[in-house]
Scaffold this active site. Sequence first.
Site, mmCIF file in Angstrom:
data_model
loop_
_atom_site.group_PDB
_atom_site.id
_atom_site.type_symbol
_atom_site.label_atom_id
_atom_site.label_comp_id
_atom_site.label_asym_id
_atom_site.label_seq_id
_atom_site.Cartn_x
_atom_site.Cartn_y
_atom_site.Cartn_z
ATOM 1 N N GLU A 165 -8.878 -8.713 2.360
ATOM 2 C CA GLU A 165 -9.230 -9.720 1.363
ATOM 3 C C GLU A 165 -9.068 -11.098 1.985
ATOM 4 O OE1 GLU A 165 -6.983 -9.220 -2.218
ATOM 5 O OE2 GLU A 165 -7.647 -7.150 -2.539
ATOM 6 N N CYS B 289 -15.080 1.224 -7.247
ATOM 7 C CA CYS B 289 -14.749 1.555 -5.851
ATOM 8 C C CYS B 289 -15.822 1.022 -4.906
ATOM 9 C CB CYS B 289 -14.613 3.064 -5.681
ATOM 10 S SG CYS B 289 -13.222 3.784 -6.577
ATOM 11 N N GLY C 66 3.043 -11.034 1.450
ATOM 12 C CA GLY C 66 3.714 -10.147 0.509
ATOM 13 C C GLY C 66 2.741 -9.182 -0.159
ATOM 14 N N ASP D 241 14.086 -8.364 4.776
ATOM 15 C CA ASP D 241 13.496 -8.868 3.535
ATOM 16 C C ASP D 241 14.560 -8.812 2.440
ATOM 17 O OD1 ASP D 241 12.036 -9.461 1.277
ATOM 18 O OD2 ASP D 241 10.368 -8.129 1.763
ATOM 19 N N ASN E 57 -4.410 -2.296 5.595
ATOM 20 C CA ASN E 57 -4.060 -1.258 4.626
ATOM 21 C C ASN E 57 -5.001 -1.222 3.420
ATOM 22 O OD1 ASN E 57 -1.805 0.062 5.768
ATOM 23 N ND2 ASN E 57 -0.452 -1.625 5.195
ATOM 24 N N VAL F 87 1.285 -6.336 1.014
ATOM 25 C CA VAL F 87 0.193 -5.719 1.793
ATOM 26 C C VAL F 87 0.604 -4.395 2.446
ATOM 27 C CG1 VAL F 87 -0.947 -7.927 2.245
ATOM 28 C CG2 VAL F 87 0.752 -7.061 3.885
ATOM 29 N N GLY F 88 1.855 -3.977 2.223
ATOM 30 C CA GLY F 88 2.300 -2.702 2.783
ATOM 31 C C GLY F 88 3.114 -2.825 4.051
#
Length: 352
Positions: A243, A286, A27, A57, A270, A29-30
């Site tokens: 991640e 950043c 969920g 969804d 993404n 993540v694009g």
Amino acid sequence: MDLTVDPNLHSLINSTTHRWIFVGGKGGVGKTTSSCSIAIQMALSQPSKQFLLISTDPAHNLSDAFGEKFGKDARKVTGMDNLSCMEIDPSAALNDMNDMAVSRANENGNGGDGLSDILQGGALADLTGSIPGIDEALSFMEVMKHIKNQENGEGDRYDTVIFDTAPTGHTLRFLQLPNTLSKLLEKFGEITGKLGPMLNSLAGAGNVDISGKLNELKENVEKIRQQFTDPDLTTFVCVCISEFLSLYETERLIQELISYDMDVNSIIVNQLLFAEYDAEHNCKRCQARWKMQKKYLDQIDELYEDFHVVKMPLCAGEIRGLNNLKKFSAFLNKEYDPVADGKVIYELEEKN
């Protein structure tokens, strides 16, 4: 011999054989942006074909992504003649089933025994709506309906259906359904073989051939299972961010898909910063996040060297509306170049 895999989805976007494309992952993540992007690029690349984008969804986002309302019936995207969208609404589908049951009860003369009154109150919809996995079952029914329509030449015909799926757990339950139903129907077949006459008599005045209906359903489920495991017809595109938790869940998803004999050879990563290429906006935060992202990107490249790994940028604005989606989706077809394409991520139109 060069075994390098292109870091884009050009081959999938231009595929003339795929009928089912699933887009899924953790969920947030694009997934919706990615599924919309794939659908748009396929529609643009193959203007003579018709494409359908379905959201399975429960937290439907297609309407938000395109900035126009979609519902349980397929409707064309404004500005695209060969792309339609629909959002499977479990509550609406269950209410339709409830109304159908009321009609059947009245037809079979059960209107006066209280059954019709109970169903009129939405009892069937309330009861089935609480069953775990009902969303996935209804989505599966939609797939069966489309296959039947294609074979019978009924309804709208679509060359390819793209699924914007629910988060990983829901999606895996959905993809397990063909095998689960196949085993269940086999057991039912054994029971009806022994108790067929009695079960048919219990069906009442409707004179329903239960055994025949079960065999028909089993054949349809088997067709879907065969199509879902044919790499020329079906593929799964994983979506993640760079991640640890997302990478871990992506690996789990891929292993599950392999165990279902489903084709999976593409990953969209993404929200990448590409910080060293953007001196103007390169703050310490950043730099720190890009350092972390590169660490997991290296792991993704190592783990999935034979996959199409598509690295998508984090945009300065929201990717909403057809024009913004077209700009963003172009990087699926031809990979994003942070030097040449760096300005694009700041040129998205603002949406209210």
